[in-house]
Design an enzyme around this catalytic site. Structure first.
Site, PDB file in Angstrom:
ATOM      1  N   TYR A 113      -9.659  -3.551   7.635  1.00 36.24           N
ATOM      2  CA  TYR A 113      -9.302  -2.186   7.528  1.00 36.24           C
ATOM      3  C   TYR A 113     -10.058  -1.427   6.726  1.00 36.24           C
ATOM      4  O   TYR A 113      -9.931  -1.404   5.207  1.00 36.24           O
ATOM      5  CB  TYR A 113      -7.694  -1.994   7.460  1.00 36.24           C
ATOM      6  CG  TYR A 113      -7.356  -0.592   7.680  1.00 36.24           C
ATOM      7  CD1 TYR A 113      -7.257   0.137   9.054  1.00 36.24           C
ATOM      8  CD2 TYR A 113      -7.405   0.316   6.670  1.00 36.24           C
ATOM      9  CE1 TYR A 113      -7.048   1.518   9.075  1.00 36.24           C
ATOM     10  CE2 TYR A 113      -7.105   1.670   6.760  1.00 36.24           C
ATOM     11  CZ  TYR A 113      -7.132   2.239   7.999  1.00 36.24           C
ATOM     12  OH  TYR A 113      -7.085   3.524   8.221  1.00 36.24           O
ATOM     13  N   ARG A 118       0.858  -1.200   0.081  1.00 35.43           N
ATOM     14  CA  ARG A 118       0.088  -0.060  -0.047  1.00 35.43           C
ATOM     15  C   ARG A 118       0.939   1.307   0.110  1.00 35.43           C
ATOM     16  O   ARG A 118       0.553   2.475  -0.258  1.00 35.43           O
ATOM     17  CB  ARG A 118      -0.921  -0.050   1.162  1.00 35.43           C
ATOM     18  CG  ARG A 118      -2.274  -0.937   1.066  1.00 35.43           C
ATOM     19  CD  ARG A 118      -2.980  -0.318   2.068  1.00 35.43           C
ATOM     20  NE  ARG A 118      -2.644  -0.530   3.472  1.00 35.43           N
ATOM     21  CZ  ARG A 118      -2.999  -1.704   4.274  1.00 35.43           C
ATOM     22  NH1 ARG A 118      -3.271  -2.749   3.763  1.00 35.43           N
ATOM     23  NH2 ARG A 118      -2.341  -1.790   5.331  1.00 35.43           N
ATOM     24  N   ARG A 164       8.022   7.586  -4.216  1.00 33.41           N
ATOM     25  CA  ARG A 164       8.046   8.351  -5.285  1.00 33.41           C
ATOM     26  C   ARG A 164       9.358   8.756  -6.020  1.00 33.41           C
ATOM     27  O   ARG A 164      10.097   9.063  -4.990  1.00 33.41           O
ATOM     28  CB  ARG A 164       7.045   9.821  -4.921  1.00 33.41           C
ATOM     29  CG  ARG A 164       5.651   9.417  -4.444  1.00 33.41           C
ATOM     30  CD  ARG A 164       4.839  10.334  -4.392  1.00 33.41           C
ATOM     31  NE  ARG A 164       3.325  10.299  -4.057  1.00 33.41           N
ATOM     32  CZ  ARG A 164       3.466  10.384  -2.646  1.00 33.41           C
ATOM     33  NH1 ARG A 164       4.034  11.132  -1.852  1.00 33.41           N
ATOM     34  NH2 ARG A 164       1.922  10.699  -2.378  1.00 33.41           N
ATOM     35  N   ARG A 191       4.758   6.126  16.454  1.00 35.40           N
ATOM     36  CA  ARG A 191       4.668   7.538  16.203  1.00 35.40           C
ATOM     37  C   ARG A 191       4.148   8.209  17.388  1.00 35.40           C
ATOM     38  O   ARG A 191       3.855   7.838  17.984  1.00 35.40           O
ATOM     39  CB  ARG A 191       3.707   7.472  14.806  1.00 35.40           C
ATOM     40  CG  ARG A 191       2.559   6.956  15.052  1.00 35.40           C
ATOM     41  CD  ARG A 191       1.711   7.096  14.041  1.00 35.40           C
ATOM     42  NE  ARG A 191       0.244   6.894  13.971  1.00 35.40           N
ATOM     43  CZ  ARG A 191      -0.603   6.693  13.097  1.00 35.40           C
ATOM     44  NH1 ARG A 191      -0.582   7.494  12.019  1.00 35.40           N
ATOM     45  NH2 ARG A 191      -2.142   6.193  13.432  1.00 35.40           N
ATOM     46  N   ARG A 239      -4.970  -5.880  16.452  1.00 36.46           N
ATOM     47  CA  ARG A 239      -3.728  -5.065  17.172  1.00 36.46           C
ATOM     48  C   ARG A 239      -4.645  -4.060  17.982  1.00 36.46           C
ATOM     49  O   ARG A 239      -5.571  -3.209  17.367  1.00 36.46           O
ATOM     50  CB  ARG A 239      -2.637  -4.597  16.541  1.00 36.46           C
ATOM     51  CG  ARG A 239      -1.966  -5.725  15.765  1.00 36.46           C
ATOM     52  CD  ARG A 239      -0.948  -6.171  16.640  1.00 36.46           C
ATOM     53  NE  ARG A 239       0.014  -5.478  16.967  1.00 36.46           N
ATOM     54  CZ  ARG A 239       1.069  -5.814  17.839  1.00 36.46           C
ATOM     55  NH1 ARG A 239       1.185  -6.983  18.363  1.00 36.46           N
ATOM     56  NH2 ARG A 239       2.132  -5.047  18.147  1.00 36.46           N
ATOM     57  N   ASP A 249     -10.923   2.659   5.428  1.00 33.28           N
ATOM     58  CA  ASP A 249     -10.672   4.308   5.858  1.00 33.28           C
ATOM     59  C   ASP A 249     -12.428   4.919   5.709  1.00 33.28           C
ATOM     60  O   ASP A 249     -13.181   4.253   5.419  1.00 33.28           O
ATOM     61  CB  ASP A 249     -10.086   4.860   4.542  1.00 33.28           C
ATOM     62  CG  ASP A 249      -8.666   4.847   4.572  1.00 33.28           C
ATOM     63  OD1 ASP A 249      -8.221   4.787   5.752  1.00 33.28           O
ATOM     64  OD2 ASP A 249      -7.833   4.710   3.521  1.00 33.28           O
ATOM     65  N   GLU A 306       2.208   6.780  20.338  1.00 39.15           N
ATOM     66  CA  GLU A 306       1.554   5.537  20.162  1.00 39.15           C
ATOM     67  C   GLU A 306       2.101   4.197  20.296  1.00 39.15           C
ATOM     68  O   GLU A 306       3.107   4.202  19.617  1.00 39.15           O
ATOM     69  CB  GLU A 306       1.000   5.862  18.723  1.00 39.15           C
ATOM     70  CG  GLU A 306      -0.264   4.897  18.211  1.00 39.15           C
ATOM     71  CD  GLU A 306      -0.678   5.422  16.726  1.00 39.15           C
ATOM     72  OE1 GLU A 306      -0.891   6.562  16.667  1.00 39.15           O
ATOM     73  OE2 GLU A 306      -1.051   4.665  16.160  1.00 39.15           O
TER      74      GLU A 306
HETATM   75  C1  LIG Z   1      -5.231   4.489  14.593  1.00 38.00           C
HETATM   76  C2  LIG Z   1      -6.248   4.679  13.149  1.00 38.00           C
HETATM   77  C3  LIG Z   1      -6.000   5.631  12.416  1.00 38.00           C
HETATM   78  C4  LIG Z   1      -6.902   5.756  11.335  1.00 38.00           C
HETATM   79  N1  LIG Z   1      -6.708   6.717  10.647  1.00 38.00           N
HETATM   80  C5  LIG Z   1      -7.572   6.995   9.240  1.00 38.00           C
HETATM   81  C6  LIG Z   1      -7.127   8.146   8.816  1.00 38.00           C
HETATM   82  O1  LIG Z   1      -6.429   8.914   8.974  1.00 38.00           O
HETATM   83  N2  LIG Z   1      -8.118   8.389   7.557  1.00 38.00           N
HETATM   84  C7  LIG Z   1      -9.236   7.490   7.362  1.00 38.00           C
HETATM   85  O2  LIG Z   1      -9.956   7.395   6.428  1.00 38.00           O
HETATM   86  N3  LIG Z   1      -9.440   6.417   8.226  1.00 38.00           N
HETATM   87  C8  LIG Z   1      -8.568   6.120   9.080  1.00 38.00           C
HETATM   88  N4  LIG Z   1      -8.920   5.037  10.219  1.00 38.00           N
HETATM   89  C9  LIG Z   1      -9.941   4.317   9.845  1.00 38.00           C
HETATM   90  C10 LIG Z   1     -11.127   4.956  10.793  1.00 38.00           C
HETATM   91  O3  LIG Z   1     -11.082   4.950  11.993  1.00 38.00           O
HETATM   92  C11 LIG Z   1     -12.477   3.853  10.384  1.00 38.00           C
HETATM   93  O4  LIG Z   1     -12.587   4.170   8.860  1.00 38.00           O
HETATM   94  C12 LIG Z   1     -13.806   4.075  11.098  1.00 38.00           C
HETATM   95  O5  LIG Z   1     -13.585   4.376  12.422  1.00 38.00           O
HETATM   96  C13 LIG Z   1     -14.793   3.047  10.939  1.00 38.00           C
HETATM   97  O6  LIG Z   1     -15.796   3.382  11.157  1.00 38.00           O
HETATM   98  P1  LIG Z   1     -16.929   2.302  11.887  1.00 38.00           P
HETATM   99  O7  LIG Z   1     -18.268   2.870  12.054  1.00 38.00           O
HETATM  100  O8  LIG Z   1     -16.949   1.206  10.847  1.00 38.00           O
HETATM  101  O9  LIG Z   1     -16.497   1.654  13.362  1.00 38.00           O
HETATM  102  P2  LIG Z   1     -15.978   2.311  14.480  1.00 38.00           P
HETATM  103  O10 LIG Z   1     -15.649   3.624  14.513  1.00 38.00           O
HETATM  104  O11 LIG Z   1     -14.953   1.550  15.417  1.00 38.00           O
HETATM  105  O12 LIG Z   1     -17.434   2.532  15.171  1.00 38.00           O
HETATM  106  C14 LIG Z   1     -18.081   1.294  15.766  1.00 38.00           C
HETATM  107  C15 LIG Z   1     -18.690   1.298  17.058  1.00 38.00           C
HETATM  108  O13 LIG Z   1     -19.389   0.491  17.450  1.00 38.00           O
HETATM  109  C16 LIG Z   1     -19.481   0.273  19.045  1.00 38.00           C
HETATM  110  N5  LIG Z   1     -19.885  -1.078  19.418  1.00 38.00           N
HETATM  111  C17 LIG Z   1     -19.252  -1.955  19.102  1.00 38.00           C
HETATM  112  N6  LIG Z   1     -19.837  -3.215  19.667  1.00 38.00           N
HETATM  113  C18 LIG Z   1     -20.813  -2.739  20.267  1.00 38.00           C
HETATM  114  C19 LIG Z   1     -22.109  -2.937  20.861  1.00 38.00           C
HETATM  115  N7  LIG Z   1     -21.954  -4.723  21.204  1.00 38.00           N
HETATM  116  N8  LIG Z   1     -23.010  -2.315  21.325  1.00 38.00           N
HETATM  117  C20 LIG Z   1     -22.843  -1.288  21.029  1.00 38.00           C
HETATM  118  N9  LIG Z   1     -22.148  -0.573  20.465  1.00 38.00           N
HETATM  119  C21 LIG Z   1     -21.186  -1.308  20.121  1.00 38.00           C
HETATM  120  C22 LIG Z   1     -17.903   0.863  19.460  1.00 38.00           C
HETATM  121  O14 LIG Z   1     -17.940   1.256  20.466  1.00 38.00           O
HETATM  122  C23 LIG Z   1     -17.753   1.881  18.263  1.00 38.00           C
HETATM  123  O15 LIG Z   1     -18.116   3.254  18.786  1.00 38.00           O
HETATM  124  C24 LIG Z   1      -7.829   4.962  11.122  1.00 38.00           C
HETATM  125  C25 LIG Z   1      -8.128   3.596  12.033  1.00 38.00           C
HETATM  126  C26 LIG Z   1      -7.144   3.813  12.967  1.00 38.00           C
HETATM  127  C27 LIG Z   1      -7.099   2.412  13.936  1.00 38.00           C
END
Ligand SMILES: Cc1cc2nc3c(=O)[nH]c(=O)nc-3n(C[C@H](O)[C@H](O)[C@H](O)COP(=O)(O)OP(=O)(O)OC[C@H]3O[C@@H](n4cnc5c(N)ncnc54)[C@H](O)[C@@H]3O)c2cc1C
Length: 365
Positions: A344, A169, A173, A275, A245, A346, A296
């Protein structure tokens, strides 16, 4: 019709909004005491907007997604740049012409650098692992400086045991473009992500329950459920646990400017963190006298930890396949998002998939 949505991250919040707009009443259940999932931001007492679960930069090639999410808050163009401290020196990342010239003390032109890297390549033979791929793509020096230690810390495994896809990924450049992402749209929400979630979920047909973990049994009274929690948790981990992780963050507050950039990777294996993020750099339009940094640390995810990055090694893939089969046969439940599909993703992909999932559902009701 009664619809439950599990999780108030982008996946859950976008589906909730789309259904509510179409006239469906929804109840959103969220374990945490806040909305936004891992994209949650808050103002620190010194004024800085902190990304509580790690730095999030919005980037996409999908104009539809950007137009959609921009309805709920203002995004400011933002180009993300990352630096790396390696072997006691600072370099530009992702690897670009400046990095190559910095590392080798050269003044290569683009074509000279490309020819030079080709001459450094270590043939990988039949090997398909990350280390072999990295040494073949970059040669020993760049691979060891930027990826060997960093990858070991990030994934907790030797790079020779990881699939090459983890490295594929990352762009290399042969010009001086050091923008971290290649997408045409890159932006930051002016007030952080949380106000966007407040707007998304602010609808008379959306009933939000914070501090409410729900399980499969709790969904029994609903006609349909959207599950953005972990797919294995829905099935009570009956087939075993999918591996992730997790991250620990160590916060510090300093006067003025701490490191001169938003993100400094630490690639040496003997530095325990991966980082350092300095959040003031994500809002260059604001001024704060003090600055908040997060160090982190990455480690295996235990049962009570927050799952961050799906491991997705071979054995996880097999287990996932079995959970996905079970999920397919689960009537009245749609699994979505990074945890619901164990990928994973975004933010832009999550938002796009949530829009599609909601549209599909609305066609049928
Ligand atoms: C360190 C890190 C950096 C990142 N940086 C970027 C970035 O720079 N740009 C980018 O585009 N993306 C980034 N991402 C990805 C981004 O975090 C995700 O795309 C996004 O959070 C996914 O949204 P989601 O709703 O699928 O999951 P989540 O944001 O994880 O939401 C799921 C929610 O469900 C809740 N939940 C789980 N089980 C239950 C249950 N049984 N009952 C009630 N609630 C529950 C959790 O508490 C959580 O709040 C990053 C990810 C990480 C880990």
């Amino acid at each position: 019709m009664a619809v439950a949505i599990v999780g108030a991250g982008f996946s859950g919040a976008v589906v909730a909004r789309e259904l509510a707009e179409a006239g469906v009443n929804v109840e959103v259940f969220e374990t945490r005491d806040h909305i936004g999932g891992n994209c949650f931001t808050e103002r620190h007492e010194c004024g800085t907007i902190v990304h509580v679960y790690g730095p999030h930069i919005f980037h996409t090639a999908d104009q539809r997604v950007f137009d959609y999410i921009s309805q709920f808050g203002e995004f400011v163009p933002f180009e993300h740049r990352v630096h790396a401290t390696a072997g006691g020196r600072v370099y530009s990342l992702p690897i670009n012409l400046l990095t190559v010239n910095q590392v080798f003390g050269t003044t290569f032109t683009p074509s000279e650098a490309e020819a030079f890297l080709a001459s450094q390549s270590v043939p990988k033979g039949e090997r398909t692992d990350l280390e072999a791929h990295g040494r073949s793509m970059l040669g020993d020096v760049l691979y060891e400086l930027f990826f060997d230690g960093y990858t070991t810390k990030q994934w907790g495994s030797a790079p020779s045991e990881l699939p090459a896809s983890v490295l594929q990924r990352l762009p290399v450049r042969f010009n001086y473009d050091s923008s971290y992402f290649s997408h045409p749209i890159q932006a930051m929400p002016r007030l952080g992500y949380t106000p966007i979630f407040e707007q998304l979920l602010d609808h008379p047909r959306i009933d939000l329950h914070l501090n409410t973990a729900i399980d499969a049994a709790g969904l029994a009274g609903f006609d349909h459920a959207f599950w953005s929690g972990p797919v294995d948790a829905y099935f009570g981990y009956s087939l075993g646990r999918l591996r992730y992780r997790t991250l620990d963050f160590e916060e510090e507050v300093h006067d003025g400017d701490y490191q001169g950039c938003s993100v400094m990777n630490q690639t040496d294996l003997d530095v325990p963190f991966t980082r350092v993020t300095e959040f003031n750099y994500f809002t260059p339009w604001e001024h704060h006298d003090r600055t908040v940094i997060y160090r982190e640390f990455s480690r295996d995810c235990g049962e009570n930890d927050i799952p961050y990055y799906p491991l997705r090694l071979n054995e996880d893939g097999e287990l996932l396949g079995r959970y996905l089969e079970a999920a397919d046969q689960e009537p009245g439940v749609t699994f979505l998002g990074r945890l619901g599909t164990y990928r994973y993703l975004d933010m832009d992909v999550c938002i796009g998939e949530a829009l599609d999932v909601a549209a599909e559902f609305l066609k049928k009701v």
